[in-house]
Enzyme design. Structure first.
Site, PDB file in Angstrom:
ATOM      1  N   LYS A 180      29.223   1.259  -9.661  1.00 34.62           N
ATOM      2  CA  LYS A 180      29.195   1.581  -8.224  1.00 34.62           C
ATOM      3  C   LYS A 180      30.582   1.322  -7.672  1.00 34.62           C
ATOM      4  CE  LYS A 180      25.815   2.715  -5.273  1.00 34.62           C
ATOM      5  NZ  LYS A 180      24.515   3.333  -5.570  1.00 34.62           N
TER       6      LYS A 180
HETATM    7  P1  NAD Z   1      23.429   8.765   4.072  1.00 31.91           P
HETATM    8  O1  NAD Z   1      24.793   8.309   4.424  1.00 31.91           O
HETATM    9  O2  NAD Z   1      23.176  10.209   3.819  1.00 31.91           O
HETATM   10  O3  NAD Z   1      22.414   8.299   5.253  1.00 31.91           O
HETATM   11  C1  NAD Z   1      22.300   6.970   5.665  1.00 31.91           C
HETATM   12  C2  NAD Z   1      21.313   6.916   6.830  1.00 31.91           C
HETATM   13  O4  NAD Z   1      21.075   5.540   7.158  1.00 31.91           O
HETATM   14  C3  NAD Z   1      21.840   7.573   8.111  1.00 31.91           C
HETATM   15  O5  NAD Z   1      20.781   8.235   8.766  1.00 31.91           O
HETATM   16  C4  NAD Z   1      22.295   6.374   8.962  1.00 31.91           C
HETATM   17  O6  NAD Z   1      22.265   6.633  10.347  1.00 31.91           O
HETATM   18  C5  NAD Z   1      21.255   5.343   8.548  1.00 31.91           C
HETATM   19  N1  NAD Z   1      21.701   3.969   8.812  1.00 31.91           N
HETATM   20  C6  NAD Z   1      22.900   3.407   8.514  1.00 31.91           C
HETATM   21  N2  NAD Z   1      22.938   2.144   8.967  1.00 31.91           N
HETATM   22  C7  NAD Z   1      21.732   1.903   9.540  1.00 31.91           C
HETATM   23  C8  NAD Z   1      21.161   0.781  10.192  1.00 31.91           C
HETATM   24  N3  NAD Z   1      21.848  -0.362  10.333  1.00 31.91           N
HETATM   25  N4  NAD Z   1      19.893   0.876  10.674  1.00 31.91           N
HETATM   26  C9  NAD Z   1      19.199   2.031  10.533  1.00 31.91           C
HETATM   27  N5  NAD Z   1      19.681   3.129   9.924  1.00 31.91           N
HETATM   28  C10 NAD Z   1      20.940   3.061   9.441  1.00 31.91           C
HETATM   29  O7  NAD Z   1      22.960   7.867   2.837  1.00 31.91           O
HETATM   30  P2  NAD Z   1      21.900   8.229   1.699  1.00 31.91           P
HETATM   31  O8  NAD Z   1      22.608   8.905   0.587  1.00 31.91           O
HETATM   32  O9  NAD Z   1      20.688   8.840   2.312  1.00 31.91           O
HETATM   33  O10 NAD Z   1      21.540   6.755   1.171  1.00 31.91           O
HETATM   34  C11 NAD Z   1      20.593   5.927   1.842  1.00 31.91           C
HETATM   35  C12 NAD Z   1      20.199   4.782   0.926  1.00 31.91           C
HETATM   36  O11 NAD Z   1      19.645   5.312  -0.280  1.00 31.91           O
HETATM   37  C13 NAD Z   1      21.344   3.868   0.482  1.00 31.91           C
HETATM   38  O12 NAD Z   1      20.841   2.558   0.367  1.00 31.91           O
HETATM   39  C14 NAD Z   1      21.716   4.418  -0.879  1.00 31.91           C
HETATM   40  O13 NAD Z   1      22.319   3.441  -1.690  1.00 31.91           O
HETATM   41  C15 NAD Z   1      20.350   4.809  -1.406  1.00 31.91           C
HETATM   42  N6  NAD Z   1      20.361   5.818  -2.462  1.00 31.91           N
HETATM   43  C16 NAD Z   1      20.902   7.059  -2.259  1.00 31.91           C
HETATM   44  C17 NAD Z   1      20.841   8.000  -3.280  1.00 31.91           C
HETATM   45  C18 NAD Z   1      21.350   9.413  -3.094  1.00 31.91           C
HETATM   46  O14 NAD Z   1      21.142  10.230  -3.997  1.00 31.91           O
HETATM   47  N7  NAD Z   1      21.972   9.751  -1.983  1.00 31.91           N
HETATM   48  C19 NAD Z   1      20.274   7.660  -4.521  1.00 31.91           C
HETATM   49  C20 NAD Z   1      19.733   6.391  -4.690  1.00 31.91           C
HETATM   50  C21 NAD Z   1      19.775   5.481  -3.645  1.00 31.91           C
END
Ligand code: NAD
Length: 513
Positions: A180
């Site tokens: 990561k």
């Molecule tokens: P992203 O940047 O597309 O979206 C993040 C979302 O979280 C946004 O809507 C933002 O407004 C919201 N957010 C941020 N801070 C916040 C807070 N304090 N309170 C409430 N909402 C908040 O990110 P993503 O790719 O959707 O990833 C989200 C989570 O999923 C992360 O923990 C990431 O590690 C995990 N994840 C993502 C993937 C992927 O394929 N994108 C895969 C596995 C895990």
């Protein structure tokens, strides 16, 4: 071994040592070989470095007190209005072309822009940012893990997330390890061009450590397919056979070697887990009430798929606020409002027509069946867990439930589907993307989802069997080698599966001396 563990426990607790609690618990349960345990307790490599950037000139809004002194400042007219690039934090990037043919009055570095207000002109200057790439383990295959651009990242956080990737790739049973990384930055304060320069610089510095058989980044918070395209270009620039290196990143646009289904894969995986949970609990998903936290890649995809299946998304919380509609939100319209609207710079759900704004506290207390935290870590703490009314928490985000939160959920008999299986859909389809790149193939979305469904549901079933101590062999999976003779919680069960698969490599291949 015992002495060393004691030393470790006397150190102050961090997010990483907290994360290791589940690892240690599962390692104890399977009687893990002590040397394998040492190999897995710390990352293989921790790369910490700096990337620099020429930050452009800015227009920064004046605060009210300051603005009073400039109330008589005449407005300037900038003919090249489009050269003022709005940023999500309220600043503007001041491109030099804005000054062409302009009629300008500046006093003490302050300027008034019609319809926008008073701004201080701030000269751009080079700035440096702390950057990370943590390569946790590669015994099962190349390092694999996302790139996060966020102001609150740290070495400990990236160590935790990199370790999670090692467990997750083992659970998904794909031949990758864990990594990561990212940059400590608030992306809302920078322009697209600045983020591009920073991304290119980040990959430039890591070039020797990356590759389709070495370390393969993917999108994470605040990064996306566009950023992956830039990283790929930076890596392949100057290569004699650039197409042979397309697998250096995953999560690319389908038109440049990405996979069908990748964009929604993590959300899709979340939903496959929910379906398996519902089948087991004989719970009807049609009409089910769902809370979604985070409406980015994971949250919005999970919401869309569940909405299509007839579930009601009753509320969504994101970084800027919360919206609620008891009869269920119009999810396709919400996706358009957030993701296809250039005016919505913060990509927030706030202000969505037809929904009420509520507080974050009230969000977690709403009447719901399924809660999907899909934002950042540590959101479901003891307080939230105390009042949550859902039947199941499905961890779309990485590490959204604190140890306290988890204890309380268990005591209240609220089910938990842990992140390392719930959000493994993304990395699983990343593997399919990598395979398609190596083979120069292009699979249909249906092919991708058929494989993904089988992978997630069969590994979910193995974890459930471990948790209930029900060794089973079916046509699709065999949980017998993984059950440990007693019942354990789902998070420990997921970790048992990961550690048994990882340990096999060390035990069968041995150690190079
Ligand atoms: P992203 O940047 O597309 O979206 C993040 C979302 O979280 C946004 O809507 C933002 O407004 C919201 N957010 C941020 N801070 C916040 C807070 N304090 N309170 C409430 N909402 C908040 O990110 P993503 O790719 O959707 O990833 C989200 C989570 O999923 C992360 O923990 C990431 O590690 C995990 N994840 C993502 C993937 C992927 O394929 N994108 C895969 C596995 C895990």
């Amino acid at each position: 071994m015992r002495v060393m563990r004691k030393e470790a426990s006397s150190k102050k607790s961090t997010i990483y040592t907290e994360h290791l609690e589940t690892f240690n618990r599962a390692a104890d349960l399977i009687g893990m070989h002590p040397r394998v345990r040492l190999e897995l307790e710390e990352p293989d490599f921790e790369h910490i470095f700096y990337v620099s950037l020429d930050v452009r000139d800015r227009l920064v809004p004046l605060d009210e007190d300051e603005a009073a002194r400039f109330k008589d400042l005449p407005a300037s007219s900038m003919k090249a209005g489009d050269a003022l690039e709005p940023l999500a934090n309220g600043d503007f990037v001041l491109h030099r072309r804005a000054l062409l043919n302009a009629d300008i009055t500046v006093r003490e570095g302050v300027i008034r822009i019609p319809k926008r207000g008073l701004f201080r002109m701030v000269k751009g200057e080079p700035r440096k940012f702390k950057a990370y790439r943590i390569q946790h383990n590669q015994v099962r295959g190349p390092y694999k893990g996302g790139i996060r651009f966020h102001k609150d990242v740290s070495l400990d956080l990236f160590k935790t997330l990199a370790a999670e990737m090692t467990w997750k790739t083992a659970i998904a049973d794909i031949p990758f390890g864990g990594a990561k990384g990212g940059i400590r930055i608030d992306p809302q304060a920078y322009s697209k061009e600045e983020i591009e320069h920073l991304t290119l610089r980040y990959m430039y510095k890591l070039k020797n450590l990356m590759g389709p058989f070495l370390d393969i980044p993917a999108p994470d918070v605040n990064t996306n397919a566009q950023i992956m395209a830039m990283m790929m270009r930076q890596f392949t620039d100057g290569q004699r056979m650039p197409h042979a290196f397309r697998g250096v990143v995953t999560g690319k646009d389908v038109r440049i070697g990405g996979s069908e289904g990748r964009l929604k894969a993590t959300g899709q995986g979340v939903v496959y887990c929910i379906q398996e949970w519902a089948r087991d609990r004989e719970f009807q998903l049609r009409g089910a009430r769902v809370l979604v936290q985070g409406f980015g890649n994971v949250g919005s995809a999970a919401a869309e798929i569940l909405h299509d299946m007839g579930a009601k998304i009753v509320a969504v919380n994101d970084a800027n606020g919360t919206i609620h509609r008891d009869e269920g939100l119009d999810v396709p319209a919400l996706v358009e409002y957030v993701h296809q609207n250039p005016e919505n710079l913060k990509k927030t759900v706030l202000g969505f027509p037809g929904a009420a704004a509520i507080s974050k506290d009230d969000f977690w207390k709403l009447d719901a069946d399924v809660a999907i935290p899909a934002a950042l870590g540590g959101e479901i703490d003891g307080n939230v867990a105390e009042t949550l009314r859902a039947k199941v928490v499905v961890e779309g985000a990485n590490g959204p439930t604190t140890p306290d939160g988890e204890r309380i959920l268990a005591a209240r008999k609220i089910d938990l589907i842990p992140d390392i299986i719930a959000n493994a859909g993304g990395v699983t389809v990343s593997y399919y993307e990598w395979l398609q790149n190596q083979r120069m193939e292009h699979w249909t979305e249906q092919e991708v989802n058929t494989r993904l469904e089988r992978a997630i549901k069969s590994n979910f079933a193995i974890i459930r069997d471990i948790s209930r101590n029900r060794p089973t062999k079916t046509a699709l999976y065999d949980s017998r080698p993984y059950c440990i003779g007693k019942e354990i919680d789902m998070r420990a069960a997921a970790m048992v599966l990961a550690l048994k698969r990882i340990e096999a490599h060390y035990l069968l291949e041995g150690f190079s001396q």
